[in-house]
Design a protein around this motif. Structure first.
Motif, short mmCIF file in Angstrom:
data_model
loop_
_atom_site.label_atom_id
_atom_site.label_comp_id
_atom_site.label_asym_id
_atom_site.label_seq_id
_atom_site.Cartn_x
_atom_site.Cartn_y
_atom_site.Cartn_z
N GLY A 90 15.13 59.69 -56.88
CA GLY A 90 15.39 59.24 -58.37
C GLY A 90 14.16 59.05 -59.12
N GLN A 91 12.85 58.90 -58.56
CA GLN A 91 11.93 58.33 -59.48
C GLN A 91 10.77 59.43 -59.46
N ALA A 92 11.20 60.76 -59.51
CA ALA A 92 10.29 61.97 -59.76
C ALA A 92 9.27 61.45 -60.80
N ALA A 93 10.08 61.43 -61.99
CA ALA A 93 9.26 61.31 -63.34
C ALA A 93 8.30 60.05 -63.22
N TYR A 94 9.07 58.92 -62.95
CA TYR A 94 8.38 57.73 -62.86
C TYR A 94 7.04 57.61 -62.29
N ALA A 95 7.51 58.49 -60.97
CA ALA A 95 6.24 58.27 -59.85
C ALA A 95 4.90 59.36 -60.22
N ALA A 96 5.56 60.21 -60.92
CA ALA A 96 4.48 61.50 -61.51
C ALA A 96 3.74 60.84 -62.62
N SER A 97 4.38 59.84 -63.51
CA SER A 97 3.60 59.44 -64.52
C SER A 97 2.56 58.46 -64.04
N LYS A 98 3.05 57.72 -63.15
CA LYS A 98 2.06 56.55 -62.54
C LYS A 98 1.20 57.03 -61.59
N GLY A 99 1.58 58.17 -60.91
CA GLY A 99 0.31 59.04 -60.15
C GLY A 99 -0.64 59.55 -60.84
N GLY A 100 -0.30 59.67 -62.24
CA GLY A 100 -1.22 60.35 -63.27
C GLY A 100 -2.20 59.24 -63.63
N ILE A 101 -1.84 58.03 -63.90
CA ILE A 101 -2.48 57.02 -64.20
C ILE A 101 -3.50 56.77 -63.19
N VAL A 102 -3.05 56.56 -61.71
CA VAL A 102 -3.98 56.32 -60.59
C VAL A 102 -5.05 57.64 -60.65
N GLY A 103 -4.62 58.82 -61.00
CA GLY A 103 -5.55 59.84 -60.70
C GLY A 103 -6.65 59.95 -61.62
N MET A 104 -6.25 59.36 -63.13
CA MET A 104 -7.20 59.56 -64.05
C MET A 104 -8.35 58.24 -64.11
N THR A 105 -7.85 57.35 -63.15
CA THR A 105 -8.82 56.21 -63.17
C THR A 105 -10.39 56.23 -62.86
N LEU A 106 -10.76 57.18 -61.69
CA LEU A 106 -11.99 57.26 -61.55
C LEU A 106 -12.58 58.03 -62.59
N PRO A 107 -12.24 59.17 -62.75
CA PRO A 107 -13.09 59.98 -63.61
C PRO A 107 -13.28 59.43 -65.10
N ILE A 108 -12.29 58.63 -65.56
CA ILE A 108 -12.55 57.95 -66.93
C ILE A 108 -13.58 57.17 -66.69
N ALA A 109 -13.51 56.08 -65.50
CA ALA A 109 -14.65 55.21 -65.20
C ALA A 109 -15.85 55.86 -65.06
N ARG A 110 -16.11 57.03 -64.45
CA ARG A 110 -17.23 57.48 -64.13
C ARG A 110 -17.74 58.22 -65.72
N GLU A 111 -16.92 58.33 -66.66
CA GLU A 111 -17.53 58.81 -67.75
C GLU A 111 -17.82 57.83 -68.86
N PHE A 112 -17.01 56.69 -68.83
CA PHE A 112 -17.39 55.36 -69.46
C PHE A 112 -18.32 54.52 -69.10
N ALA A 113 -19.03 55.00 -67.74
CA ALA A 113 -20.00 54.08 -67.28
C ALA A 113 -21.27 54.17 -68.08
N ARG A 114 -21.70 55.17 -68.64
CA ARG A 114 -22.83 55.14 -69.55
C ARG A 114 -22.76 54.37 -70.97
N SER A 115 -21.37 54.18 -71.19
CA SER A 115 -21.03 52.96 -72.30
C SER A 115 -20.85 51.67 -71.99
N GLY A 116 -20.86 51.45 -70.61
CA GLY A 116 -20.93 49.94 -70.01
C GLY A 116 -19.14 49.57 -70.26
N ILE A 117 -18.37 50.60 -69.99
CA ILE A 117 -16.79 50.13 -70.35
C ILE A 117 -16.36 50.49 -68.80
N ARG A 118 -15.78 49.35 -68.21
CA ARG A 118 -15.17 49.60 -67.11
C ARG A 118 -13.56 50.00 -67.10
N VAL A 119 -13.00 50.81 -66.07
CA VAL A 119 -11.71 51.25 -66.22
C VAL A 119 -11.22 50.89 -64.74
#
Length: 253
Positions: free
Chosen positions: A155-184
């Motif tokens: 019953g949580q397919a949509a919810y789990a997918a949305s939260k899994g997406g947040i987990v998945g984008m954490t590292l790539p955005i942190a890597r992108e923002f590193a040069r700007s000194g912004i932590r994610v």
């Protein structure tokens, strides 16, 4: 990142995890702006913490961009962002009637939880990047996922997918923002006593809390805020998702 005297934005900050985080930041000396759709609760919370409230739909690009600019006009450049806005109505992929879930029901959850988080994060970061750093960093964003990203229930397919997406984008955005000194960073809470669970009978709350290995109870939103505080003040926390769940691993149902 120093909290005292720093401007902060909390989405979903009128109540629940966001409300506790807004309290914590204000108590630590931050100038807090709450983004929420609940005008009554938002205004009440803002008055209680000496902050500001802006009614904003996190999925609306222009509204978020305007809200970030308005928050800056009120408190200065926001160096701290905590994204807690989200929804989570349960629904099976195929219901008892044999019909598939309407796609609009699935996309509405993903739209608020994932796209809304990304929308606020991206607009906030674009506004912050031109600012001078404070010491070695410019700012920090904390997103809210869920243990459902890892062990979502039936019953949580949509919810789990949305939260899994947040987990998945954490590292790539942190890597992108590193040069700007912004932590994610991302927090993945387990069973917490949010307004949704607080509306359940006490017997149901106790039953859910008993599923948590230790401590065997529902989490207190203040404990989420404690984790957020630790992330903000510790500059080595970056690009990671932290489970905050009392060691629970959710059963299928």
């Amino acid at each position: 990142m120093q909290i005292d005297g720093t401007a902060a934005i909390v989405t979903g900050g009128a109540s629940g995890l966001g409300g506790a985080t807004a309290d914590m930041l204000a108590e630590a000396g931050a100038k807090v702006t709450i983004f929420d759709l609940n005008e009554d609760l938002g205004e009440e919370k803002a008055r209680a913490i000496g902050g500001a409230f802006i009614k904003v739909n996190v999925t609306d690009e222009s509204a978020v961009e305007e809200a970030v600019a308005k928050a800056e006009g009120l408190h200065g450049k926001a160096r701290i962002l905590v994204n807690c806005a989200g929804i989570g109505p349960p629904a099976k992929v195929v219901g008892r009637d044999g019909n598939a879930i309407p796609l609009a029901d699935f996309t509405s959850v993903v739209n608020v939880n994932l796209f809304g988080t990304f929308n606020v994060l991206s607009k906030w970061a674009a506004a912050l990047m031109p600012a001078d750093p404070l010491g070695e960093e410019r700012g920090v964003v904390i997103n809210t996922a869920s243990v459902a990203a890892y062990d979502g229930q039936i019953g949580q397919a949509a919810y789990a997918a949305s939260k899994g997406g947040i987990v998945g984008m954490t590292l790539p955005i942190a890597r992108e923002f590193a040069r700007s000194g912004i932590r994610v960073m991302t927090i993945a809470p387990g069973l917490f006593l949010t307004p949704l669970l607080a509306s359940l009978p006490q017997e149901a709350q106790d039953s859910l809390g008993a599923q948590v290995p230790f401590p065997s109870r529902l989490g207190d939103p203040k404990e989420y805020a404690m984790m957020a505080h630790s992330i903000v003040v510790n500059p080595m926390l970056n690009g990671e998702t932290i489970r905050l769940d009392g060691a629970i691993r959710m059963a299928p149902r």
